[in-house]
Write an enzyme that holds these catalytic residues in place. Sequence first.
Site: not given
Ligand code: T46
Length: 132
Positions: A49
């Site tokens: 993203h």
């Molecule tokens: C990135 C990669 C490396 C939160 O509540 N707070 C936060 O600061 C973040 C980053 C996520 N969350 C929650 C939202 C989702 O329910 O944690 C869950 C997993 O997040 P996400 O699906 O966005 O995870 P990744 O690993 O796909 O991406 C994250 C970051 O969003 C992204 O910016 O660079 O880690």
Amino acid sequence: MNKVITHHKVLGDERGQLVAIESGIHIPFEIKRVFYIYGTQPNVPRGQHSHHKTQQYLIAVSGSCQVTLDNGQEKVTHILDQPHIGLFQDAMVWGSMHDFSPDCVLLVLANEHYNDSDYIRSYPEFNRILAK
Ligand code: T46
């Protein structure tokens, strides 16, 4: 793409190693949020993203992974395999994190608090915004 990789100075002595990263000195933003991912599953990428406003700074403090950054014109894959290597991901840059080693801990510093509405999760939508 501008320079995004920094090899930080390792402040080591006979006791071991230390790396210091300071806002405004080593990274171009004030840090508002820190998160890290670990225990990643084989062949499962993370990220995929972009963000409207969030800038990030990524460090594999343990193990290794690869990060592909795409600004809509250029797509470059970077290898993070040392705890003194940092990668800057600007706002409006599509990021995909992949090929994690089992021991990888990917530390992320960000300039914004978490806000789901800052995320752009559709690649066509990302391209549409870039084209405006
Ligand atoms: C990135 C990669 C490396 C939160 O509540 N707070 C936060 O600061 C973040 C980053 C996520 N969350 C929650 C939202 C989702 O329910 O944690 C869950 C997993 O997040 P996400 O699906 O966005 O995870 P990744 O690993 O796909 O991406 C994250 C970051 O969003 C992204 O910016 O660079 O880690």
